[in-house]
Write a protein that holds these residues in place. Sequence first.
Motif, PDB file in Angstrom:
ATOM      1  N   GLY A  10       0.818  -1.201   0.000  1.00 13.30           N
ATOM      2  CA  GLY A  10       0.000   0.000   0.000  1.00 13.30           C
ATOM      3  C   GLY A  10       0.849   1.246   0.000  1.00 13.30           C
ATOM      4  N   LEU A  11       0.203   2.360   0.293  1.00 17.61           N
ATOM      5  CA  LEU A  11       0.862   3.664   0.332  1.00 17.61           C
ATOM      6  C   LEU A  11       1.191   4.011   1.779  1.00 17.61           C
ATOM      7  CD1 LEU A  11       1.673   6.390  -0.985  1.00 17.61           C
ATOM      8  CD2 LEU A  11      -0.719   7.105  -0.661  1.00 17.61           C
ATOM      9  N   VAL A  12       2.413   4.415   1.992  1.00 21.32           N
ATOM     10  CA  VAL A  12       2.840   4.789   3.340  1.00 21.32           C
ATOM     11  C   VAL A  12       3.747   6.009   3.243  1.00 21.32           C
ATOM     12  CG1 VAL A  12       4.806   3.203   3.284  1.00 21.32           C
ATOM     13  CG2 VAL A  12       3.852   3.911   5.491  1.00 21.32           C
ATOM     14  N   GLN A  13       3.715   6.844   4.263  1.00 16.07           N
ATOM     15  CA  GLN A  13       4.564   8.038   4.269  1.00 16.07           C
ATOM     16  C   GLN A  13       5.994   7.673   4.635  1.00 16.07           C
ATOM     17  OE1 GLN A  13       2.763  10.926   6.866  1.00 16.07           O
ATOM     18  NE2 GLN A  13       1.411  11.666   5.246  1.00 16.07           N
ATOM     19  N   PRO A  14       6.949   8.479   4.187  1.00 14.42           N
ATOM     20  CA  PRO A  14       8.345   8.250   4.586  1.00 14.42           C
ATOM     21  C   PRO A  14       8.475   8.188   6.101  1.00 14.42           C
ATOM     22  CG  PRO A  14       8.236   9.861   2.821  1.00 14.42           C
ATOM     23  CD  PRO A  14       6.821   9.593   3.240  1.00 14.42           C
ATOM     24  N   GLY A  15       9.257   7.237   6.559  1.00 15.78           N
ATOM     25  CA  GLY A  15       9.419   7.019   7.986  1.00 15.78           C
ATOM     26  C   GLY A  15       8.400   6.075   8.577  1.00 15.78           C
ATOM     27  N   GLY A  16       7.423   5.704   7.803  1.00 17.71           N
ATOM     28  CA  GLY A  16       6.365   4.838   8.283  1.00 17.71           C
ATOM     29  C   GLY A  16       6.728   3.364   8.226  1.00 17.71           C
ATOM     30  N   SER A  17       5.761   2.541   8.602  1.00 17.71           N
ATOM     31  CA  SER A  17       5.957   1.090   8.652  1.00 17.71           C
ATOM     32  C   SER A  17       4.866   0.388   7.860  1.00 17.71           C
ATOM     33  CB  SER A  17       5.931   0.605  10.104  1.00 17.71           C
ATOM     34  OG  SER A  17       6.962   1.184  10.855  1.00 17.71           O
ATOM     35  N   LEU A  18       5.210  -0.813   7.452  1.00 16.32           N
ATOM     36  CA  LEU A  18       4.259  -1.634   6.705  1.00 16.32           C
ATOM     37  C   LEU A  18       4.635  -3.086   6.936  1.00 16.32           C
ATOM     38  CD1 LEU A  18       1.932  -0.654   4.870  1.00 16.32           C
ATOM     39  CD2 LEU A  18       3.421  -1.050   2.906  1.00 16.32           C
ATOM     40  N   ARG A  19       3.633  -3.950   6.945  1.00 14.89           N
ATOM     41  CA  ARG A  19       3.884  -5.381   7.123  1.00 14.89           C
ATOM     42  C   ARG A  19       3.318  -6.137   5.933  1.00 14.89           C
ATOM     43  NH1 ARG A  19       5.078  -8.776  11.424  1.00 14.89           N
ATOM     44  NH2 ARG A  19       4.240 -10.889  11.323  1.00 14.89           N
ATOM     45  N   LEU A  20       4.195  -6.859   5.264  1.00 12.36           N
ATOM     46  CA  LEU A  20       3.776  -7.701   4.152  1.00 12.36           C
ATOM     47  C   LEU A  20       3.624  -9.135   4.634  1.00 12.36           C
ATOM     48  CD1 LEU A  20       6.174  -6.426   1.325  1.00 12.36           C
ATOM     49  CD2 LEU A  20       3.951  -5.518   2.025  1.00 12.36           C
ATOM     50  N   SER A  21       2.662  -9.828   4.057  1.00 11.49           N
ATOM     51  CA  SER A  21       2.464 -11.236   4.377  1.00 11.49           C
ATOM     52  C   SER A  21       2.448 -12.065   3.104  1.00 11.49           C
ATOM     53  CB  SER A  21       1.140 -11.441   5.124  1.00 11.49           C
ATOM     54  OG  SER A  21       1.184 -10.864   6.397  1.00 11.49           O
ATOM     55  N   CYS A  22       2.903 -13.300   3.234  1.00 15.90           N
ATOM     56  CA  CYS A  22       2.897 -14.234   2.114  1.00 15.90           C
ATOM     57  C   CYS A  22       2.319 -15.552   2.630  1.00 15.90           C
ATOM     58  CB  CYS A  22       4.297 -14.440   1.568  1.00 15.90           C
ATOM     59  SG  CYS A  22       4.431 -15.751   0.332  1.00 15.90           S
ATOM     60  N   ALA A  23       1.130 -15.865   2.175  1.00 10.85           N
ATOM     61  CA  ALA A  23       0.486 -17.109   2.581  1.00 10.85           C
ATOM     62  C   ALA A  23       0.868 -18.207   1.603  1.00 10.85           C
ATOM     63  CB  ALA A  23      -1.031 -16.924   2.614  1.00 10.85           C
ATOM     64  N   ALA A  24       1.447 -19.259   2.135  1.00 14.15           N
ATOM     65  CA  ALA A  24       1.901 -20.369   1.300  1.00 14.15           C
ATOM     66  C   ALA A  24       0.974 -21.553   1.437  1.00 14.15           C
ATOM     67  CB  ALA A  24       3.323 -20.770   1.693  1.00 14.15           C
ATOM     68  N   SER A  25       0.692 -22.202   0.337  1.00 18.87           N
ATOM     69  CA  SER A  25      -0.114 -23.423   0.355  1.00 18.87           C
ATOM     70  C   SER A  25       0.529 -24.444  -0.573  1.00 18.87           C
ATOM     71  CB  SER A  25      -1.550 -23.125  -0.075  1.00 18.87           C
ATOM     72  OG  SER A  25      -1.584 -22.608  -1.389  1.00 18.87           O
ATOM     73  N   GLY A  26       0.222 -25.710  -0.307  1.00 13.40           N
ATOM     74  CA  GLY A  26       0.825 -26.770  -1.098  1.00 13.40           C
ATOM     75  C   GLY A  26       1.906 -27.486  -0.303  1.00 13.40           C
ATOM     76  N   ASN A  27       2.602 -28.358  -0.974  1.00 13.36           N
ATOM     77  CA  ASN A  27       3.605 -29.183  -0.307  1.00 13.36           C
ATOM     78  C   ASN A  27       4.971 -28.510  -0.308  1.00 13.36           C
ATOM     79  OD1 ASN A  27       1.808 -31.307   0.256  1.00 13.36           O
ATOM     80  ND2 ASN A  27       2.009 -32.063  -1.843  1.00 13.36           N
ATOM     81  N   ILE A  28       5.267 -27.848   0.781  1.00 17.78           N
ATOM     82  CA  ILE A  28       6.578 -27.226   0.958  1.00 17.78           C
ATOM     83  C   ILE A  28       7.330 -28.039   1.998  1.00 17.78           C
ATOM     84  CG2 ILE A  28       7.837 -25.170   1.647  1.00 17.78           C
ATOM     85  CD1 ILE A  28       5.474 -23.503   0.743  1.00 17.78           C
ATOM     86  N   PRO A  29       8.450 -28.630   1.625  1.00 14.87           N
ATOM     87  CA  PRO A  29       9.178 -29.444   2.588  1.00 14.87           C
ATOM     88  C   PRO A  29       9.774 -28.593   3.701  1.00 14.87           C
ATOM     89  CG  PRO A  29      10.426 -29.224   0.556  1.00 14.87           C
ATOM     90  CD  PRO A  29       9.093 -28.607   0.312  1.00 14.87           C
ATOM     91  N   SER A  30      10.171 -29.265   4.746  1.00 14.96           N
ATOM     92  CA  SER A  30      10.735 -28.551   5.899  1.00 14.96           C
ATOM     93  C   SER A  30      11.999 -27.793   5.532  1.00 14.96           C
ATOM     94  CB  SER A  30      11.042 -29.533   7.025  1.00 14.96           C
ATOM     95  OG  SER A  30       9.869 -30.174   7.450  1.00 14.96           O
ATOM     96  N   TYR A  31      12.781 -28.374   4.604  1.00 12.22           N
ATOM     97  CA  TYR A  31      14.010 -27.714   4.196  1.00 12.22           C
ATOM     98  C   TYR A  31      13.718 -26.861   2.961  1.00 12.22           C
ATOM     99  CZ  TYR A  31      16.232 -30.859   7.458  1.00 12.22           C
ATOM    100  OH  TYR A  31      16.584 -31.522   8.600  1.00 12.22           O
ATOM    101  N   HIS A  32      13.633 -25.554   3.171  1.00 15.92           N
ATOM    102  CA  HIS A  32      13.309 -24.652   2.082  1.00 15.92           C
ATOM    103  C   HIS A  32      13.877 -23.267   2.382  1.00 15.92           C
ATOM    104  CE1 HIS A  32      10.049 -24.013   5.047  1.00 15.92           C
ATOM    105  NE2 HIS A  32      10.153 -22.762   4.672  1.00 15.92           N
ATOM    106  N   VAL A  33      13.948 -22.499   1.358  1.00 19.35           N
ATOM    107  CA  VAL A  33      14.360 -21.108   1.511  1.00 19.35           C
ATOM    108  C   VAL A  33      13.238 -20.232   0.975  1.00 19.35           C
ATOM    109  CG1 VAL A  33      16.052 -19.326   0.923  1.00 19.35           C
ATOM    110  CG2 VAL A  33      16.787 -21.708   1.179  1.00 19.35           C
TER     111      VAL A  33
END
Length: 123
Positions: A10-33
């Motif tokens: 989204g839009l944020v002013q300089p000096g501000g904060s933002l939190r991005l999220s990434c929802a993962a689905s499917g078969n992701i093994p324990s060893y991943h990057v």
Amino acid sequence: QVQLVESGGGLVQPGGSLRLSCAASGNIPSYHVMGWYRQAPGKQRELVASITNGVTSTYTDAVKGRFTISWDNSESTMALQMSSLSPEDSADYYCHVSFLASIRGIVDRYNYWGQGTRVTVSS
């Protein structure tokens, strides 16, 4: 099949904060990057931060001390907490996962991308 869905841009002013999220689905093994990449207009996509096996994190110098990457295994969600944002942080941010998997005895590396979420830092 692995799917990654980003949210939180989204839009944020300089000096501000933002939190991005990434929802993962499917078969992701324990060893991943998993990682967050960003691409500003006219620039190459760059790695911002990564987290290996949900534990070990790395950051590009430009965001060290300002961004924090995390992985919630119970929710299969990766987050990027961004603070002290500047206009130079404006970009499309992409979630990425990479892992090795064996299918019918053949080991290969698999890479998946999310669709991206836009971050605009402006007053």
